[in-house]
Design a protein around this motif. Structure first.
Motif, PDB file in Angstrom:
ATOM      1  N   LEU A  61      63.203   9.190 120.544  1.00  0.00           N
ATOM      2  CA  LEU A  61      64.588   9.718 120.055  1.00  0.00           C
ATOM      3  C   LEU A  61      65.592   8.990 120.945  1.00  0.00           C
ATOM      4  O   LEU A  61      66.598   9.880 121.412  1.00  0.00           O
ATOM      5  CB  LEU A  61      64.708  11.315 119.950  1.00  0.00           C
ATOM      6  N   GLY A 115      42.400  17.306 126.352  1.00  0.00           N
ATOM      7  CA  GLY A 115      43.535  16.749 125.386  1.00  0.00           C
ATOM      8  C   GLY A 115      43.973  15.308 125.679  1.00  0.00           C
ATOM      9  O   GLY A 115      44.188  14.870 126.570  1.00  0.00           O
ATOM     10  N   GLY A 116      44.045  14.705 124.536  1.00  0.00           N
ATOM     11  CA  GLY A 116      43.886  13.433 124.350  1.00  0.00           C
ATOM     12  C   GLY A 116      45.380  12.897 123.712  1.00  0.00           C
ATOM     13  O   GLY A 116      45.294  11.802 123.250  1.00  0.00           O
ATOM     14  N   GLY A 120      48.082  13.708 128.112  1.00  0.00           N
ATOM     15  CA  GLY A 120      46.561  13.838 128.574  1.00  0.00           C
ATOM     16  C   GLY A 120      46.474  12.058 128.827  1.00  0.00           C
ATOM     17  O   GLY A 120      45.834  11.872 129.891  1.00  0.00           O
ATOM     18  N   LYS A 139      39.469  17.391 121.271  1.00  0.00           N
ATOM     19  CA  LYS A 139      38.803  18.281 120.401  1.00  0.00           C
ATOM     20  C   LYS A 139      38.523  17.338 118.701  1.00  0.00           C
ATOM     21  O   LYS A 139      37.474  17.658 118.260  1.00  0.00           O
ATOM     22  CB  LYS A 139      39.612  19.603 119.943  1.00  0.00           C
ATOM     23  N   HIS A 140      39.286  16.439 118.534  1.00  0.00           N
ATOM     24  CA  HIS A 140      39.136  15.756 117.558  1.00  0.00           C
ATOM     25  C   HIS A 140      38.285  14.444 117.845  1.00  0.00           C
ATOM     26  O   HIS A 140      37.969  14.246 119.012  1.00  0.00           O
ATOM     27  CB  HIS A 140      40.390  15.169 117.079  1.00  0.00           C
ATOM     28  N   LEU A 146      49.730  14.507 118.649  1.00  0.00           N
ATOM     29  CA  LEU A 146      50.772  14.424 117.343  1.00  0.00           C
ATOM     30  C   LEU A 146      51.133  13.248 117.073  1.00  0.00           C
ATOM     31  O   LEU A 146      51.779  13.015 115.952  1.00  0.00           O
ATOM     32  CB  LEU A 146      51.979  15.367 117.906  1.00  0.00           C
ATOM     33  N   ILE A 151      53.267  12.245 113.830  1.00  0.00           N
ATOM     34  CA  ILE A 151      54.294  11.050 113.392  1.00  0.00           C
ATOM     35  C   ILE A 151      53.477  10.197 112.185  1.00  0.00           C
ATOM     36  O   ILE A 151      52.265   9.709 112.588  1.00  0.00           O
ATOM     37  CB  ILE A 151      54.590  10.312 114.620  1.00  0.00           C
ATOM     38  N   GLY A 200      46.151  19.497 128.848  1.00  0.00           N
ATOM     39  CA  GLY A 200      47.369  18.724 127.932  1.00  0.00           C
ATOM     40  C   GLY A 200      47.018  18.634 126.638  1.00  0.00           C
ATOM     41  O   GLY A 200      47.112  17.822 125.743  1.00  0.00           O
ATOM     42  N   PHE A 201      46.609  20.139 126.249  1.00  0.00           N
ATOM     43  CA  PHE A 201      46.239  20.364 124.788  1.00  0.00           C
ATOM     44  C   PHE A 201      47.112  20.750 124.008  1.00  0.00           C
ATOM     45  O   PHE A 201      47.053  21.152 122.770  1.00  0.00           O
ATOM     46  CB  PHE A 201      44.748  21.193 124.764  1.00  0.00           C
ATOM     47  N   GLY A 202      48.498  20.617 124.271  1.00  0.00           N
ATOM     48  CA  GLY A 202      49.612  20.859 123.236  1.00  0.00           C
ATOM     49  C   GLY A 202      49.809  22.225 122.909  1.00  0.00           C
ATOM     50  O   GLY A 202      49.258  23.350 123.432  1.00  0.00           O
ATOM     51  N   THR A 247      60.470  17.756 112.321  1.00  0.00           N
ATOM     52  CA  THR A 247      59.090  17.960 111.535  1.00  0.00           C
ATOM     53  C   THR A 247      59.256  18.201 110.190  1.00  0.00           C
ATOM     54  O   THR A 247      58.546  17.822 109.309  1.00  0.00           O
ATOM     55  CB  THR A 247      58.410  19.088 112.233  1.00  0.00           C
ATOM     56  N   GLY A 366      50.363  19.893 131.558  1.00  0.00           N
ATOM     57  CA  GLY A 366      51.518  19.324 131.119  1.00  0.00           C
ATOM     58  C   GLY A 366      51.892  18.937 129.764  1.00  0.00           C
ATOM     59  O   GLY A 366      50.952  19.104 129.066  1.00  0.00           O
ATOM     60  N   GLY A 367      52.902  18.730 129.519  1.00  0.00           N
ATOM     61  CA  GLY A 367      53.252  18.334 127.941  1.00  0.00           C
ATOM     62  C   GLY A 367      53.786  19.602 127.165  1.00  0.00           C
ATOM     63  O   GLY A 367      54.124  20.581 127.964  1.00  0.00           O
ATOM     64  N   ASN A 374      60.050  18.688 123.589  1.00  0.00           N
ATOM     65  CA  ASN A 374      59.430  18.454 122.495  1.00  0.00           C
ATOM     66  C   ASN A 374      59.635  16.831 122.198  1.00  0.00           C
ATOM     67  O   ASN A 374      60.104  16.618 121.217  1.00  0.00           O
ATOM     68  CB  ASN A 374      59.426  19.276 121.282  1.00  0.00           C
ATOM     69  N   VAL A 376      57.857  12.490 122.825  1.00  0.00           N
ATOM     70  CA  VAL A 376      56.648  12.128 123.326  1.00  0.00           C
ATOM     71  C   VAL A 376      56.927  11.449 124.884  1.00  0.00           C
ATOM     72  O   VAL A 376      56.168  11.569 125.621  1.00  0.00           O
ATOM     73  CB  VAL A 376      56.301  10.732 122.362  1.00  0.00           C
TER      74      VAL A 376
HETATM   75  C1  FAD Z   1      55.689  16.200 112.877  1.00  0.00           C
HETATM   76  C2  FAD Z   1      56.098  15.711 114.271  1.00  0.00           C
HETATM   77  C3  FAD Z   1      56.855  14.746 114.300  1.00  0.00           C
HETATM   78  C4  FAD Z   1      57.304  14.396 115.729  1.00  0.00           C
HETATM   79  N1  FAD Z   1      58.002  13.252 115.937  1.00  0.00           N
HETATM   80  C5  FAD Z   1      58.197  12.748 117.058  1.00  0.00           C
HETATM   81  C6  FAD Z   1      59.128  11.487 117.289  1.00  0.00           C
HETATM   82  O1  FAD Z   1      59.392  10.899 116.262  1.00  0.00           O
HETATM   83  N2  FAD Z   1      59.440  11.192 118.640  1.00  0.00           N
HETATM   84  C7  FAD Z   1      59.101  11.978 119.553  1.00  0.00           C
HETATM   85  O2  FAD Z   1      59.436  11.783 120.780  1.00  0.00           O
HETATM   86  N3  FAD Z   1      58.387  13.062 119.564  1.00  0.00           N
HETATM   87  C8  FAD Z   1      57.866  13.727 118.259  1.00  0.00           C
HETATM   88  N4  FAD Z   1      57.366  14.750 118.050  1.00  0.00           N
HETATM   89  C9  FAD Z   1      56.972  15.611 119.284  1.00  0.00           C
HETATM   90  C10 FAD Z   1      55.708  15.043 120.100  1.00  0.00           C
HETATM   91  O3  FAD Z   1      54.811  14.347 119.332  1.00  0.00           O
HETATM   92  C11 FAD Z   1      55.143  16.038 120.906  1.00  0.00           C
HETATM   93  O4  FAD Z   1      56.258  16.540 121.931  1.00  0.00           O
HETATM   94  C12 FAD Z   1      54.124  15.319 121.806  1.00  0.00           C
HETATM   95  O5  FAD Z   1      53.144  14.679 121.233  1.00  0.00           O
HETATM   96  C13 FAD Z   1      53.518  16.342 122.724  1.00  0.00           C
HETATM   97  O6  FAD Z   1      52.267  15.653 123.538  1.00  0.00           O
HETATM   98  P1  FAD Z   1      51.204  16.640 124.203  1.00  0.00           P
HETATM   99  O7  FAD Z   1      50.042  15.772 124.656  1.00  0.00           O
HETATM  100  O8  FAD Z   1      51.772  17.656 124.988  1.00  0.00           O
HETATM  101  O9  FAD Z   1      50.472  17.418 122.807  1.00  0.00           O
HETATM  102  P2  FAD Z   1      49.596  17.008 121.467  1.00  0.00           P
HETATM  103  O10 FAD Z   1      50.402  15.553 121.027  1.00  0.00           O
HETATM  104  O11 FAD Z   1      49.855  18.002 120.572  1.00  0.00           O
HETATM  105  O12 FAD Z   1      48.136  16.563 121.892  1.00  0.00           O
HETATM  106  C14 FAD Z   1      47.414  17.376 122.500  1.00  0.00           C
HETATM  107  C15 FAD Z   1      45.956  17.069 122.335  1.00  0.00           C
HETATM  108  O13 FAD Z   1      45.237  17.982 122.542  1.00  0.00           O
HETATM  109  C16 FAD Z   1      43.964  18.208 121.669  1.00  0.00           C
HETATM  110  N5  FAD Z   1      43.665  19.530 121.754  1.00  0.00           N
HETATM  111  C17 FAD Z   1      44.388  20.643 121.223  1.00  0.00           C
HETATM  112  N6  FAD Z   1      43.598  21.876 121.298  1.00  0.00           N
HETATM  113  C18 FAD Z   1      42.513  21.215 122.350  1.00  0.00           C
HETATM  114  C19 FAD Z   1      41.251  22.046 122.848  1.00  0.00           C
HETATM  115  N7  FAD Z   1      41.191  23.384 122.658  1.00  0.00           N
HETATM  116  N8  FAD Z   1      40.357  21.357 123.543  1.00  0.00           N
HETATM  117  C20 FAD Z   1      40.534  20.033 123.537  1.00  0.00           C
HETATM  118  N9  FAD Z   1      41.419  19.264 123.129  1.00  0.00           N
HETATM  119  C21 FAD Z   1      42.590  19.830 122.217  1.00  0.00           C
HETATM  120  C22 FAD Z   1      44.696  17.685 120.439  1.00  0.00           C
HETATM  121  O14 FAD Z   1      43.989  17.490 119.414  1.00  0.00           O
HETATM  122  C23 FAD Z   1      45.597  16.678 120.786  1.00  0.00           C
HETATM  123  O15 FAD Z   1      44.899  15.413 120.844  1.00  0.00           O
HETATM  124  C24 FAD Z   1      56.955  15.180 116.877  1.00  0.00           C
HETATM  125  C25 FAD Z   1      56.150  16.305 116.507  1.00  0.00           C
HETATM  126  C26 FAD Z   1      55.786  16.725 115.294  1.00  0.00           C
HETATM  127  C27 FAD Z   1      55.041  17.929 114.788  1.00  0.00           C
END
Ligand code: FAD
Ligand code: SF4
Length: 402
Positions: A61, A115-116, A120, A139-140, A146, A151, A200-202, A247, A366-367, A374, A376
């Protein structure tokens, strides 16, 4: 065109754009190398701080971040930093430039990353650079979180997205797919096996309004729906998306591509929408309709037909026939957080100190799982900073032993 865009940068000494970037990318320096035609160096400047430059450049953004601070903006239009970063990032992927100029040899210590997603992946890459053995538990059966299932593909080239992840994994990171914390892996086991753990599992559970009909078959949380990667045939179906953020717009544009007649309903007015103005106008061009100052009160099903009871700000109630409803009104953390034995904040996010360490020694997070902003870029910065803090923590333990 690229030449004009790079020449437009004034190379300010004070670098206000860098202050707006969560990753603190050295923007003027990478643009300067680009001006000299040294794309290898430009890529290397970016990957010093950001291991996913193509992705960030494409979907960040940036108008609200680095570009918002650009001096050029005062006189009209800022430098298109995001676009330039994505061009250099793409060049780096296609020409296979190294992510890091130097990588330390293995130091004998191992870290588990749960979390990948971006948090992560970033933590794993910087740990590897510092000389750690790293295993990602995801997990996937795919990486990216995300970035991959939130996206949509029409906003991000999927081949280059996958190449970006490969580049990180090729640093020598092990990935264990189909491993879910709380199901087939457990924190206490990871803690025993590894020198440190990064979580880093969101936090991707959709918030849903507590209204009658919320549990009906065709009513979804957008996060879960997008994560399921299911493709629906929505031709001639009326679809309601509830929400006003990015979203909601992504969900609506996906439903439109599945053939639906899509209506976004939002409780505030258009100016109050959190979504970027540019994406709202894209949605309008795609013939997605909007109803502002409107709430959804209940969803009633009559065999396969649904009716949504809507109410506008003046208190006027009316019925809108629909087939599907998607909620996109925000996210909350997973219930798994409560079972980890870690301190949580009032909203259920994992609490960390300023080093990103949780209430359990040696476990970092983190994350989105810690309620980081919220985006990337924020998740990547959070993962990277955690890697440096894990390094300090483990070195400190070693120093105390000697
Ligand atoms: C629809 C949508 C659109 C978005 N668009 C943008 C954008 O355009 N630009 C932007 O900057 N941000 C955008 N965001 C926000 C951004 O994607 C997130 O802030 C960012 O991906 C968070 O990263 P993360 O690694 O913390 O979590 P996530 O991206 O959620 O990654 C977490 C990972 O952990 C894995 N996981 C979950 N639970 C477990 C478990 N129990 N055990 C093992 N693995 C697990 C998941 O499968 C995933 O791979 C968007 C969000 C959404 C929902
Ligand atoms: S990561 Fe995002 S905020 Fe930082 S320079 Fe790139 S586009 Fe701008």
């Amino acid at each position: 065109m690229f030449r004009n865009k790079i020449d437009y940068c004034l190379n300010c000494v004070t670098k206000p754009c860098v202050k707006g970037c969560p990753l603190k990318n050295d923007i003027p320096l990478f643009i300067n190398y680009s001006k000299e035609g040294d794309f290898l160096k430009a890529f290397s400047v970016l990957s010093e701080t950001n291991v996913l430059p193509f992705i960030c450049g494409s979907i960040c953004l940036s108008l609200k971040l680095c570009e918002n601070n650009c001096v050029r903006k005062l006189k009209g239009k800022s430098v298109e930093i995001g676009l330039l970063e994505s061009i250099i990032g793409e060049q780096g992927l296609k020409k296979n430039y190294p992510l890091f100029e130097k990588k330390n040899d293995f130091n004998g210590k191992n870290v588990a990353v749960v979390g990948g997603g971006p948090a992560g992946l970033s933590c794993a890459a910087f740990l590897k650079k510092l000389g750690y053995g790293v295993t990602i538990y995801e997990k996937h059966n795919y990486l990216g979180g995300l970035i991959s299932h939130g996206i949509p593909d029409f906003r991000l080239d999927s081949d280059l997205r996958e190449k970006s992840f490969e580049k990180i994994i090729n640093l020598g990171i092990e990935v264990k797919y189909n491993h879910e914390l709380g199901k087939n892996i457990f924190l206490k086991n990871l803690k025993k096996k590894y020198d440190a753990v990064f979580l880093g599992f969101g936090a991707n559970v959709s918030k849903i309004l507590h209204i009658k009909g919320k549990n009906l078959k065709n009513v979804y949380g957008s996060n879960e729906f997008l994560e399921s990667r299911v493709r629906l045939n929505l031709r001639e179906k009326n679809v309601i998306v509830v929400g006003g953020g990015d979203t909601a717009i992504d969900m609506a544009r996906v439903a439109k591509r599945f053939g639906g007649n899509v209506l976004i309903i939002y409780r505030g007015n258009e100016k109050e929408m959190k979504a970027l103005k540019s994406v709202v106008s894209l949605a309008k061009k795609e013939e997605i309709s909007f109803m502002f100052n409107t709430n959804i009160k209940q969803i009633i099903s009559n065999e396969n037909d649904y009716n949504a009871y809507l109410c506008n700000a003046k208190g006027y109630n009316f019925i809108y026939p629909c087939d599907y409803v998607f909620f996109a009104i925000g996210s909350k953390p997973d219930e798994i957080n409560k079972k980890l034995g870690l301190k949580l904040d009032l909203n259920g996010y994992i609490k960390v100190d300023k080093r990103n360490m949780t209430s359990m020694r040696g476990v970092f997070a983190g994350g989105n799982v810690i309620n980081e902003k919220n985006t990337v870029a924020h998740a990547l910065a959070s993962g990277r900073n955690s890697a440096y803090n894990i390094d300090l923590y483990l070195k400190n333990i070693d120093n105390k032993k000697h």
